[in-house]
Motif scaffolding. Structure first.
Motif, PDB file in Angstrom:
ATOM      1  N   PHE B  45       1.058  -1.104   0.003  1.00 59.83           N
ATOM      2  CA  PHE B  45      -0.008   0.055   0.145  1.00 59.83           C
ATOM      3  C   PHE B  45       0.924   1.166   0.167  1.00 59.83           C
ATOM      4  CE2 PHE B  45      -3.691   2.573   1.192  1.00 59.83           C
ATOM      5  CZ  PHE B  45      -3.182   3.567   1.798  1.00 59.83           C
ATOM      6  N   VAL B  46       2.040   1.332   0.877  1.00 58.51           N
ATOM      7  CA  VAL B  46       2.677   2.472   0.964  1.00 58.51           C
ATOM      8  C   VAL B  46       3.520   2.545  -0.416  1.00 58.51           C
ATOM      9  CG1 VAL B  46       5.079   3.269   1.967  1.00 58.51           C
ATOM     10  CG2 VAL B  46       3.148   2.500   3.455  1.00 58.51           C
ATOM     11  N   PHE B  47       4.092   1.464  -1.032  1.00 58.53           N
ATOM     12  CA  PHE B  47       4.761   1.390  -2.251  1.00 58.53           C
ATOM     13  C   PHE B  47       3.885   2.002  -3.235  1.00 58.53           C
ATOM     14  CE2 PHE B  47       8.044  -0.494  -0.383  1.00 58.53           C
ATOM     15  CZ  PHE B  47       8.616  -1.513  -1.013  1.00 58.53           C
ATOM     16  N   ILE B  48       2.801   1.499  -3.227  1.00 63.15           N
ATOM     17  CA  ILE B  48       1.948   2.085  -4.361  1.00 63.15           C
ATOM     18  C   ILE B  48       1.648   3.799  -4.267  1.00 63.15           C
ATOM     19  CG2 ILE B  48      -0.514   2.011  -5.200  1.00 63.15           C
ATOM     20  CD1 ILE B  48      -0.713  -0.844  -4.869  1.00 63.15           C
ATOM     21  N   TYR B  49       1.377   4.064  -3.066  1.00 58.04           N
ATOM     22  CA  TYR B  49       1.364   5.308  -2.689  1.00 58.04           C
ATOM     23  C   TYR B  49       2.702   6.140  -3.138  1.00 58.04           C
ATOM     24  CZ  TYR B  49      -1.419   9.256  -0.480  1.00 58.04           C
ATOM     25  OH  TYR B  49      -1.860  10.212  -0.445  1.00 58.04           O
ATOM     26  N   ALA B  50       3.842   5.521  -2.660  1.00 54.12           N
ATOM     27  CA  ALA B  50       5.266   6.030  -3.159  1.00 54.12           C
ATOM     28  C   ALA B  50       5.189   6.310  -4.739  1.00 54.12           C
ATOM     29  CB  ALA B  50       6.205   5.245  -2.607  1.00 54.12           C
ATOM     30  N   PHE B  51       4.904   5.349  -5.391  1.00 55.78           N
ATOM     31  CA  PHE B  51       5.110   5.311  -6.871  1.00 55.78           C
ATOM     32  C   PHE B  51       4.168   6.281  -7.419  1.00 55.78           C
ATOM     33  CE2 PHE B  51       7.440   1.394  -7.322  1.00 55.78           C
ATOM     34  CZ  PHE B  51       6.530   0.285  -7.189  1.00 55.78           C
ATOM     35  N   PHE B  52       2.743   6.209  -7.287  1.00 60.69           N
ATOM     36  CA  PHE B  52       1.916   6.941  -7.895  1.00 60.69           C
ATOM     37  C   PHE B  52       1.726   8.170  -7.498  1.00 60.69           C
ATOM     38  CE2 PHE B  52       1.488   3.539 -10.902  1.00 60.69           C
ATOM     39  CZ  PHE B  52       1.505   2.317 -10.549  1.00 60.69           C
ATOM     40  N   SER B  53       1.970   8.510  -6.310  1.00 58.03           N
ATOM     41  CA  SER B  53       1.844  10.000  -5.898  1.00 58.03           C
ATOM     42  C   SER B  53       2.855  11.220  -6.538  1.00 58.03           C
ATOM     43  CB  SER B  53       2.038   9.779  -4.280  1.00 58.03           C
ATOM     44  OG  SER B  53       3.328   9.522  -4.029  1.00 58.03           O
ATOM     45  N   LYS B  54       3.868  10.219  -7.264  1.00 52.50           N
ATOM     46  CA  LYS B  54       4.907  11.290  -7.951  1.00 52.50           C
ATOM     47  C   LYS B  54       4.202  11.835  -9.230  1.00 52.50           C
ATOM     48  CE  LYS B  54       8.860   8.842  -5.878  1.00 52.50           C
ATOM     49  NZ  LYS B  54       8.745   9.578  -4.843  1.00 52.50           N
ATOM     50  N   ALA B  55       3.176  11.208  -9.721  1.00 49.60           N
ATOM     51  CA  ALA B  55       2.446  11.498 -10.699  1.00 49.60           C
ATOM     52  C   ALA B  55       1.036  11.593 -10.684  1.00 49.60           C
ATOM     53  CB  ALA B  55       2.851  10.896 -12.136  1.00 49.60           C
ATOM     54  N   PRO B  56       0.390  12.676 -10.692  1.00 48.82           N
ATOM     55  CA  PRO B  56      -0.999  12.637 -10.562  1.00 48.82           C
ATOM     56  C   PRO B  56      -1.951  11.845 -11.277  1.00 48.82           C
ATOM     57  CG  PRO B  56      -0.556  14.790 -11.511  1.00 48.82           C
ATOM     58  CD  PRO B  56       1.113  13.829 -11.464  1.00 48.82           C
TER      59      PRO B  56
END
Lengths: 266, 263
Positions: B45-56
């Motif tokens: 969950f944190v990884f996904i947030y880390a990945f995809f929060s960098k691009a809206p």
């Protein structure tokens, strides 16, 4: 020393003979192990197409491809192998042999690594062909030497940590929980799925002090030139401390465990 | 038919209790396993947030919609594994050691027993976490609701369950020839690709993931909730039927070729 090396060589040959009977398994292990890192690589490439990251696309591709090799070279199976022997009562047969069982573990581990490297080479060759324009590794002799030394460091750190955890089977009477914990932390903090440079700050801080980073991340960072000279020196220092610490703890706990060990099982 | 259903539900219940008691035999291991499941899921969950929060937005998917997809996948796949557990992983060792015969001789369907004899009740925690993530993301998204959304969602969810089970069963059945569970392990790992919305990958991969039916596992379900329907949205029940029939036929074929190691 010569005796130890001969023993290790003997067990390497035994392991090779044992594993090459399952040739399909040799191939599927490698593909299985490659899916997650390659998936992560594609996701990061997609993200990097939409946002600026601290790693370039070339560094991302180079990182994940080299981790496929590093993960196989540093891999260790001692928690399961030794734990299973203790659990089933077969460990006593290892204790009565005229050598320390750790030599057998070294030979077995090295043999398994060779078995898994054989099918990995074609996969890496294909990936190198597909991504050859994007790959960027440090190819000067100093970097190659440091990379090889970091691989050796990773092998030793992981081997002694795995055998240390296996010793706890004497008290817990099972090894699965130790394996679960080890694999959980390793997946995250080794840099296998996520390069430390792209981790959230809290996770990165923990990963940088953990022994797991020597399994994959430390050699990978040296290979692609991400690690500064100071980071390399301190990394080797910390790694050596981990090896000595794990070895001392392993010797102490094994002695204590054997004092109370009673074999049971078939 | 009702009697048969009652019989198999009763057997399922007995196998569940047996698996629960077996797992509680090693309490420390069970606690660690629960910890691992929670920890792994939260870290992804944190990884996904880390990945995809960098691009809206990535290929039309926002961070919250990607989390919705992850929640759907986790709830569904973990829910399946509550019942499957280690049953398919254990099939190859059973074949090698001759222990499968004991299950084949029982007065119940062989594929049913082979599929559910070693459940993992502990996976319930992962299923619950998956639902929590699903509800969290659902709450943050403008969900498209018409008379078709929820019925279609339920049908797709059940179909996806059937597709996942059949896909894993087909690869597990290869153990009758290979005597190892390597192909099954490969299929299990492949399924984890569906954790991410498959639309974000290049077109070639999307076509590939439609043939290996990964796109039907979570992506299509998530798209339905987001109001994006196309031809693929209505295919999953038919695909589920095809996969179930094929997995059944393949398992029956494998059993006919099976000669016991012990007799």
């Amino acid at each position: 020393m010569h005796k130890h090396l001969r023993l290790i060589y003997f067990f390497v040959k035994t392991e090779l003979a044992s594993h090459t009977q399952y040739r399909l398994g040799m191939v599927t292990w490698i593909i299985n192990g490659a899916i997650a890192p390659l998936l992560m690589m594609f996701i990061w490439l997609v993200v990097s197409g939409n946002a600026a990251l601290t790693l370039s696309q070339s560094q991302i591709i180079s990182y994940y491809i080299i981790t496929l090799l590093i993960a196989r070279i540093t891999q260790c199976w001692s928690i399961e192998d030794v734990g299973k022997e203790i659990r089933r009562g077969n460990f006593s047969s290892r204790l009565i042999k005229p050598y320390h069982y750790i030599d057998e573990e070294w030979g077995s581990t090295l043999g398994k690594k060779i078995v898994r490297l054989i099918p990995l080479i074609p996969l890496l060759s294909v990936l190198a062909l597909i991504f050859n324009r994007s790959l960027s590794y440090r190819t000067d002799s100093e970097s190659i030497l440091l990379f090889l030394l970091s691989l050796i460091l990773g092998i030793f750190v992981r081997f002694y940590l795995s055998n240390l955890l296996a010793v706890f089977t004497f008290w817990l009477n099972e090894y699965h929980s130790l394996e679960f914990l080890h694999n959980s932390f390793m997946e995250i903090f080794s840099g296998h799925l996520l390069p430390l440079a792209l981790m959230p700050v809290v996770l990165r801080t923990v990963a940088e002090v953990s022994p797991f980073r020597f399994f994959i991340s430390f050699p990978a960072e040296i290979a692609i030139g991400l690690a500064s000279p100071e980071a390399i020196v301190s990394g080797f220092g910390v790694g050596i401390i981990y090896i000595l610490g794990f070895r001392i703890l392993y010797n102490y706990l094994l002695t204590a465990a054997l004092k109370k060990f009673t074999a049971y099982g078939q | 038919m009702a009697n048969n259903l009652r019989k198999y539900l009763k057997i399922l219940g007995q196998l569940w209790i047996f698996s629960l008691l077996t797992s509680l035999e090693y309490r420390f291991q069970t606690i660690v396993r629960l910890f691992r499941m929670t920890f792994d899921t939260l870290v992804i969950f944190v990884f996904i947030y880390a990945f995809f929060s960098k691009a809206p937005v990535i290929s039309g998917w926002t961070t919250d919609s990607i989390l919705l997809n992850f929640g759907v996948f986790t709830a569904l796949y973990s829910g399946l594994y509550v019942f499957l557990g280690n049953s398919f992983y254990d099939l190859a060792p059973k074949i090698r050691d001759g222990m499968l015969d004991g299950w084949l001789l029982k007065p119940a369907d062989s594929q049913f027993l082979v599929s559910f004899n070693l459940m993992h009740p502990q996976n319930t925690i992962r299923t619950v976490i998956g639902f929590i993530i699903f509800l969290y993301a659902l709450n943050r998204l403008p969900i498209y609701l018409d008379f078709l959304t929820w019925p279609l969602f339920i049908i797709q969810f059940i179909s996806s369950f059937a597709i996942c089970y059949s896909f894993l069963s087909i690869f597990a059945t290869f153990s009758f020839w290979t005597y190892t569970n390597d192909l099954y392990a490969l299929s299990d790992t492949t399924m984890f690709i569906a954790r991410y919305p498959l639309d974000i990958f290049p077109k070639t991969f999307i076509h590939l993931f439609s043939i290996i039916p990964l796109i039907f596992v979570a992506t299509i379900i998530t798209r339905t909730l987001l109001g994006e329907r196309d031809m693929l949205s209505f295919i999953s029940p038919f695909l589920a039927v095809v996969f179930i029939i094929f997995s059944r036929q393949f398992f029956t074929f494998a059993l006919k070729r099976y000669s016991s190691a012990s007799s």
